[in-house]
Design an enzyme around this catalytic site. Sequence first.
Site, short mmCIF file in Angstrom:
data_model
loop_
_atom_site.label_atom_id
_atom_site.label_comp_id
_atom_site.label_asym_id
_atom_site.label_seq_id
_atom_site.Cartn_x
_atom_site.Cartn_y
_atom_site.Cartn_z
N VAL A 1 15.91 8.60 -2.46
CA VAL A 1 16.64 9.42 -1.49
C VAL A 1 18.05 8.86 -1.32
O VAL A 1 18.29 7.67 -1.45
CB VAL A 1 15.88 9.41 -0.14
CG1 VAL A 1 16.77 9.86 0.99
CG2 VAL A 1 14.66 10.31 -0.24
N PHE B 1 -10.58 -7.69 15.66
CA PHE B 1 -9.49 -8.08 14.75
C PHE B 1 -9.16 -6.91 13.82
O PHE B 1 -10.02 -6.35 13.17
CB PHE B 1 -9.93 -9.31 13.95
CG PHE B 1 -8.94 -9.76 12.91
CD1 PHE B 1 -7.68 -10.24 13.28
CD2 PHE B 1 -9.25 -9.70 11.57
CE1 PHE B 1 -6.78 -10.66 12.31
CE2 PHE B 1 -8.35 -10.12 10.60
CZ PHE B 1 -7.12 -10.61 10.98
N GLN B 2 -7.90 -6.54 13.78
CA GLN B 2 -7.35 -5.47 12.94
C GLN B 2 -7.83 -4.07 13.33
O GLN B 2 -7.72 -3.13 12.55
CB GLN B 2 -7.67 -5.72 11.45
CG GLN B 2 -6.94 -6.92 10.87
CD GLN B 2 -7.08 -7.02 9.36
OE1 GLN B 2 -8.10 -6.62 8.79
NE2 GLN B 2 -6.07 -7.55 8.71
N GLU C 1 0.80 -1.22 0.00
CA GLU C 1 0.00 0.00 0.00
C GLU C 1 0.84 1.27 0.00
O GLU C 1 0.39 2.31 -0.50
CB GLU C 1 -0.95 0.01 1.21
CG GLU C 1 -2.10 -0.98 1.11
CD GLU C 1 -1.76 -2.34 1.71
OE1 GLU C 1 -2.67 -3.17 1.87
OE2 GLU C 1 -0.55 -2.56 2.02
N PHE D 1 25.02 6.75 0.91
CA PHE D 1 24.92 8.10 1.46
C PHE D 1 25.01 8.06 2.98
O PHE D 1 25.60 8.96 3.60
CB PHE D 1 23.62 8.76 1.01
CG PHE D 1 23.66 10.26 1.08
CD1 PHE D 1 24.26 11.00 0.07
CD2 PHE D 1 23.10 10.95 2.15
CE1 PHE D 1 24.31 12.39 0.13
CE2 PHE D 1 23.14 12.33 2.21
CZ PHE D 1 23.76 13.06 1.20
#
Length: 574
Positions: free
Chosen positions: A382, A112-113, A50, A467
């Site tokens: 990045v 749940f969740q 996601e 980096f």
Amino acid sequence: MKKTVADLLVDSLRHAGIQRIYGIVGDSLNAVLDSIRRSGKIEWISVRHEEVAAFAAGSDAILSNSIAVCAGSSGPGNLHLINGLYDCHRNRIPVLAIAAHIPSNELGGEYFQQTRPEMLFRDCSHYCEVLTRPEQMPRMVTMAMQHAIGRKGVSVIVLPGDVASLHDEQTVPEQVIHVTEPVIRPSENELQKLADYLNKGKKVTLLCGAGCEGAHTEVMALCDALKSPMVIALRGKEHLEYDNPYSVGLTGLIGYSSGYHAMMDCDVLLMLGTDFPYRQFFPEKAVILQVDIRAEHLGRRAALTYGLCGDVKHTVESLLPLIKVKKSTSHLDKHVKDYAKVRKDLDKLATGKKGKAPIHPQYLTKVVSDLAAEDAIFTCDVGSPTLWAARYLEMNGKRRLLGSFNHGTMANAMPQAIGAQVSKRNNQVIALSGDGGLSMLMGDLLTIKQHQLPVKVVVFNNEALAFVELEMKAAGYLETGTGLGQTNYAAIAEGMGIQGIRVEDPGDLEGAVKQAFKHNGPVLLDVVVNRQELALPPKIEFEQAHGFTLWMLKTVLNGKGDDLIDLAKTNLFR
């Protein structure tokens, strides 16, 4: 037949011009997905994580100049959106997130969740509300999207799965959202006061950022009138770097000495549309002026002499008649000449010789830039890919450069490339990925394959978080936990059904890049680049020099003298 809340949501999105939603399915999203299927008007772009959905929606919104939508199922599903949404919110990108939720009758029962998305998303959104009754639709969609568009950022609708299935007799208006383009500029008195400061200045320098988008002509005219060098903040690179005889490059941690000195040498600094965050790079004695569309940004980076609220284009347009054209070009000429020398020195580093491995990342970036399409869209991870993109990608007014320049998160390049390619099917999209960033969300190479997106993923394979290693050296620490091990990413891509090309010799690089760009489908170009490349900031603090000396001493004392020799060979004997 009565429509469900999910139907009203989907109809509202359609009326707002939404063509696709990025996300991962889950049972709490079943009603929404079924409505999408039945409508046949919105495409579901299925991703593997996601976070990728949020990043992709963000780049889609930027390139389509509209609002984009992502979605996540209840609990862990929508929580995965947060990092990408933070990035969108900080970059002022209008995105609507649909955060599915547990059944409404189970709220408060540690179901749940269960999470509290209305609290968790609050810090990365302008609007975050729970939809609990059918009567709230479709008005809530308008409110959410209007917040995202009007304030430029993220809105979140929290939608319990059972509420999405409820029926209602509401209708969706044809005009769901209202996009306006107000002209915002300071008052006449404020403009005159700003002009007075600029007219008094003998050495004026401009610092310009992403807020200058669409104002290229006006800002050039201001530089011409003031005879001012222009320092460009990273997010302003794509909008200002091209056709710019006043440019003296970037400043900051990834900038050039020419940009740094142009700011330190001025008696008046004018900031236009930038929220440049590094206070140590601002002059201490100069008059500092700022113009920003968000009044709350005024003075938060440096002590201002004067600050004004307005968009850059219309503010500068109204300011120009009040400016007394300066005759002396000495300040401008000095720093433009300095920049030309810096640019020449940088270009000398972007070379490669057959048989002389490893490949310098500067050379890789320059070859990619030289061979990319005139209207290519670049995304960069990045870390070192952002550094090399800032220094070696050439902008021309048609190309775009996207990155996580404010939020600074790993793994953004490939997800942003997905949204860019979905949004701009006919443009060449190139992701400049670090091996650390790519490996973090590598599963979404499968998304590129599944949707047959011709994204070109260029991997800077230096087997390390390079980096971070540089930052450790500067602070006097021995590199710890930065190694990634040897990985053949081209072989992994081939296993996924994506063309993989691996390059280890500089002599093979140009041909490999041409081959990748010519291929009609997705390509992963795995380039083994030098791990010991130094990228010095324009201003070396005493603490950094001292820290680097400590690092060298610790390296020898810990039996890692070979690392020091490799560093010297790479950066002193090219």
